[in-house]
Design a protein around this motif. Structure first.
Motif, mmCIF file in Angstrom:
data_model
loop_
_atom_site.group_PDB
_atom_site.id
_atom_site.type_symbol
_atom_site.label_atom_id
_atom_site.label_comp_id
_atom_site.label_asym_id
_atom_site.label_seq_id
_atom_site.Cartn_x
_atom_site.Cartn_y
_atom_site.Cartn_z
ATOM 1 N N LYS A 210 3.169 13.710 -8.458
ATOM 2 C CA LYS A 210 2.875 14.075 -6.932
ATOM 3 C C LYS A 210 4.217 14.725 -6.656
ATOM 4 N N ASN B 221 -7.343 1.072 -4.076
ATOM 5 C CA ASN B 221 -6.776 2.137 -4.841
ATOM 6 C C ASN B 221 -8.041 2.558 -5.795
ATOM 7 N N GLN C 24 -8.388 16.177 -1.921
ATOM 8 C CA GLN C 24 -7.598 17.470 -2.408
ATOM 9 C C GLN C 24 -7.935 17.629 -3.691
ATOM 10 N N PHE D 26 0.875 -1.317 0.173
ATOM 11 C CA PHE D 26 -0.018 0.019 -0.006
ATOM 12 C C PHE D 26 0.872 1.166 0.040
ATOM 13 N N LEU D 27 2.169 1.285 -0.259
ATOM 14 C CA LEU D 27 2.857 2.554 -0.269
ATOM 15 C C LEU D 27 2.893 3.330 -1.496
ATOM 16 N N GLN D 28 2.813 4.538 -0.835
ATOM 17 C CA GLN D 28 2.612 5.619 -1.685
ATOM 18 C C GLN D 28 4.004 5.940 -2.359
ATOM 19 N N GLU D 29 4.301 6.694 -3.377
ATOM 20 C CA GLU D 29 5.522 7.102 -3.905
ATOM 21 C C GLU D 29 5.574 8.451 -3.071
HETATM 22 C C1 UGA Z 1 -1.177 5.064 -4.783
HETATM 23 C C2 UGA Z 1 -2.000 4.338 -3.362
HETATM 24 O O1 UGA Z 1 -2.018 5.672 -2.449
HETATM 25 C C3 UGA Z 1 -1.248 3.592 -2.516
HETATM 26 O O2 UGA Z 1 -1.828 3.186 -1.343
HETATM 27 C C4 UGA Z 1 -0.781 2.429 -3.403
HETATM 28 O O3 UGA Z 1 0.075 1.383 -2.746
HETATM 29 C C5 UGA Z 1 -0.122 2.889 -4.709
HETATM 30 O O4 UGA Z 1 -0.857 3.821 -5.440
HETATM 31 C C6 UGA Z 1 0.249 1.566 -5.815
HETATM 32 O O5 UGA Z 1 -0.798 0.999 -5.909
HETATM 33 O O6 UGA Z 1 1.306 1.160 -5.645
HETATM 34 P P1 UGA Z 1 0.712 6.697 -5.463
HETATM 35 O O7 UGA Z 1 0.255 6.688 -6.945
HETATM 36 O O8 UGA Z 1 2.114 6.467 -5.157
HETATM 37 O O9 UGA Z 1 -0.051 5.702 -4.539
HETATM 38 O O10 UGA Z 1 0.269 8.056 -4.889
HETATM 39 P P2 UGA Z 1 -0.802 8.840 -4.421
HETATM 40 O O11 UGA Z 1 -0.401 9.669 -3.196
HETATM 41 O O12 UGA Z 1 -2.075 8.051 -4.061
HETATM 42 O O13 UGA Z 1 -1.288 9.993 -5.471
HETATM 43 C C7 UGA Z 1 -1.870 9.407 -6.601
HETATM 44 C C8 UGA Z 1 -2.474 10.600 -7.463
HETATM 45 O O14 UGA Z 1 -3.590 11.391 -6.841
HETATM 46 C C9 UGA Z 1 -1.176 11.835 -7.455
HETATM 47 O O15 UGA Z 1 -1.310 12.240 -8.830
HETATM 48 C C10 UGA Z 1 -1.963 12.748 -6.636
HETATM 49 O O16 UGA Z 1 -1.709 14.059 -6.730
HETATM 50 C C11 UGA Z 1 -3.366 12.619 -6.756
HETATM 51 N N1 UGA Z 1 -4.182 13.086 -5.634
HETATM 52 C C12 UGA Z 1 -3.977 12.440 -4.491
HETATM 53 C C13 UGA Z 1 -5.219 14.046 -5.691
HETATM 54 O O17 UGA Z 1 -5.139 14.616 -6.778
HETATM 55 N N2 UGA Z 1 -5.951 14.544 -4.525
HETATM 56 C C14 UGA Z 1 -5.770 13.914 -3.440
HETATM 57 O O18 UGA Z 1 -6.569 14.357 -2.413
HETATM 58 C C15 UGA Z 1 -4.733 12.720 -3.185
#
Ligand code: UGA
Length: 462
Positions: free
Chosen positions: A341, A229, A272, A173-176
């Protein structure tokens, strides 16, 4: 390397050293386990072996240096050798998207065949890659089938391939940008298993984290990841739809999100509003889940809408720019942020790049700046005297611009002196695609400030 076979201290191999595999491998090393990393990409293995992380992730580089030194993290040029030397094999290879939206599982299958060929004792094969909900069964079937045929080919007397193995799912579940934080302080660890032995081994490996461990069936674990996701992406598209409504009626999406998110049943995170979600996970995983559901006759219309809303975000944002700037042809536009991001150099499916490409298509000139992602962008969008300039700082990107767009919310953009940025620009127009800057500070610095889902900040009434 040989398989030491001590079940109390299993050696772990991590196959696939990308954004999931490398942090995972180093995370296990930090927890005290002996870890072997392997990847089909020999150049990547050599780079990591020389002590360099192939991508930017906060905290990863020092952890790599540390565990190459402790010796708890070793690299192998051969995936087969890594399999033979370990008892627990974590599969972290990519599952890219096919034309039809389904997941391309050829790398997972190739690893399963490699495991079959290298069975030299009991193995626990754990899938960490995001995969459709019956992949674990296919991994088990593939290993059994190929182990048997390799054994026959090696001669009936050969023991090769006749060893036991278990398959498990342990979705990541890690986020980059927060990968290590997510690894060391997880909300939960989900493990999908079929046997007590597999459960015991995985509980032992994760014991140092002292976090809730959810033990389920393999297909359930696989679905937890896809559903998580999809749900998070749904929250984002939902809030983006609300943002459009806010603009229409003069409300503020930030305040609506606060009012919504304080309800614990909804929660504040992932509300957001902005230019939409990108990255290597949400867009791809949503399409794969929709494909899989429809294969099973399950209506996923709700997720199709999530994708549709997201696809429209960049077009709507370009329209917002046009509304504020009128003609785009020949105008210089400064861009702050290109990564999908903050805190990563990853540009896969970055909404910022879609916006930049649309602006170039309209004949605008762009001045680009990102703290970490510039080299990756330069590979897909070369500098051109006519339209594309790469800049060394946020201030430089704004120089001579008729508008400045904030597309990735890097913290350093909050620390920039807005008054001096304003004086370097031709027209003091600031369009914040992430609602990241303080509207009052921007307006006080002399900017006409626009954001997403909040009509009031533009005229300074707020
Ligand atoms: C996502 C999930 O959050 C992780 O839990 C998961 O492990 C990962 O995919 C995966 O499948 O490997 P990630 O893609 O690294 O993580 O990044 P996020 O922080 O989830 O952001 C994804 C996108 O959503 C970004 O473009 C970010 O800018 C956007 N975002 C996020 C928004 O537009 N609004 C928000 O409130 C949050």
């Amino acid at each position: 390397m040989e398989n030491s076979g001590n079940p109390a201290r299993p050696v772990i191999s991590v196959l696939g050293l990308g954004h999931v595999g490398l942090p995972t491998a180093l995370g296990f090393a930090e927890m005290g386990w002996e870890v072997i990393g392997a990847d089909d990409d020999a150049g990547k293995v050599a780079l990591i072996k020389s002590g360099k992380s192939p991508f930017f992730e906060p905290g990863l580089q020092p952890l790599l240096t540390k565990h190459l030194e402790t010796g708890r993290f070793r690299l192998s040029e051969s995936v087969g050798e890594a399999i033979r030397a370990s008892q627990v094999v974590f599969v972290c290879v990519s599952t890219p998207q096919k034309e039809d939206g389904s997941a391309d599982l050829s790398q997972v299958e190739a690893v399963a065949r490699n495991i079959a060929q290298n069975l030299n004792g009991y193995k626990l094969v754990v899938s960490k890659s995001t995969v459709p909900a019956i992949t674990g069964q296919w991994i088990r079937r593939t290993i059994s089938r190929f182990a048997e045929s390799y054994r026959r080919a090696a001669g009936a007397s050969s023991k090769n391939g006749s060893f036991e193995f278990d398959v498990a799912s342990n979705p990541e579940f890690l986020q980059e940008g927060k990968a290590l934080e997510n690894i060391f302080q997880p909300d939960r660890v989900v493990i999908g298993v079929e046997t007590d032995q597999a459960r015991r081994i995985l509980e032992t490996i994760y014991q140092p984290l002292k976090c809730p461990i959810v033990v389920v069936r393999i297909s359930t674990a696989e679905l937890v990841k896809h559903a998580a996701n999809a749900f998070l992406a749904t929250k984002i598209s939902f809030v983006n739809m609300v943002a459009d409504l806010c603009e229409a009626v003069g409300a503020d999406v930030g305040e609506v999100a606060k009012g919504l998110g304080l309800d614990p049943r909804i929660g504040r995170q992932f509300l957001q509003a902005g230019i939409g979600f990108g990255g290597s996970c949400f867009p791809k995983d949503l399409r794969a889940l929709i494909y899989m559901a429809e294969e099973h006759g399950v209506d996923c219309g709700i997720l199709r809408e999530v994708v549709r809303v997201n696809l429209r975000r960049t077009r709507l944002f370009v329209k917002k720019i046009q509304k504020a700037l009128w003609v785009l042809r020949g105008k210089t536009i400064g861009i702050w942020g290109l990564a999908f991001k903050p805190d990563t150099d990853d540009i896969r499916e970055a909404p910022s790049l879609k916006i930049v490409k649309e602006l170039l298509g309209e004949g605008a000139c762009v001045r680009l700046y990102d703290p970490k992602a510039m080299a990756n962008v330069q590979r897909v969008l070369p500098e051109s005297a006519a339209q594309v300039t790469y800049c060394q700082s946020a201030e430089e990107a704004a120089r001579g611009a008729a508008a400045l767009l904030l597309l990735t919310e890097w913290k350093e953009f909050r620390d920039v002196d807005l008054a001096s940025v304003r004086s370097a620009m031709d027209v003091p127009l600031l369009i914040d695609g992430r609602n990241f800057l303080d509207p009052h500070a921007a307006i006080a610095a002399g900017f006409e400030y626009h954001c997403v889902g909040c009509a009031v900040a533009t005229d300074g009434i707020k």
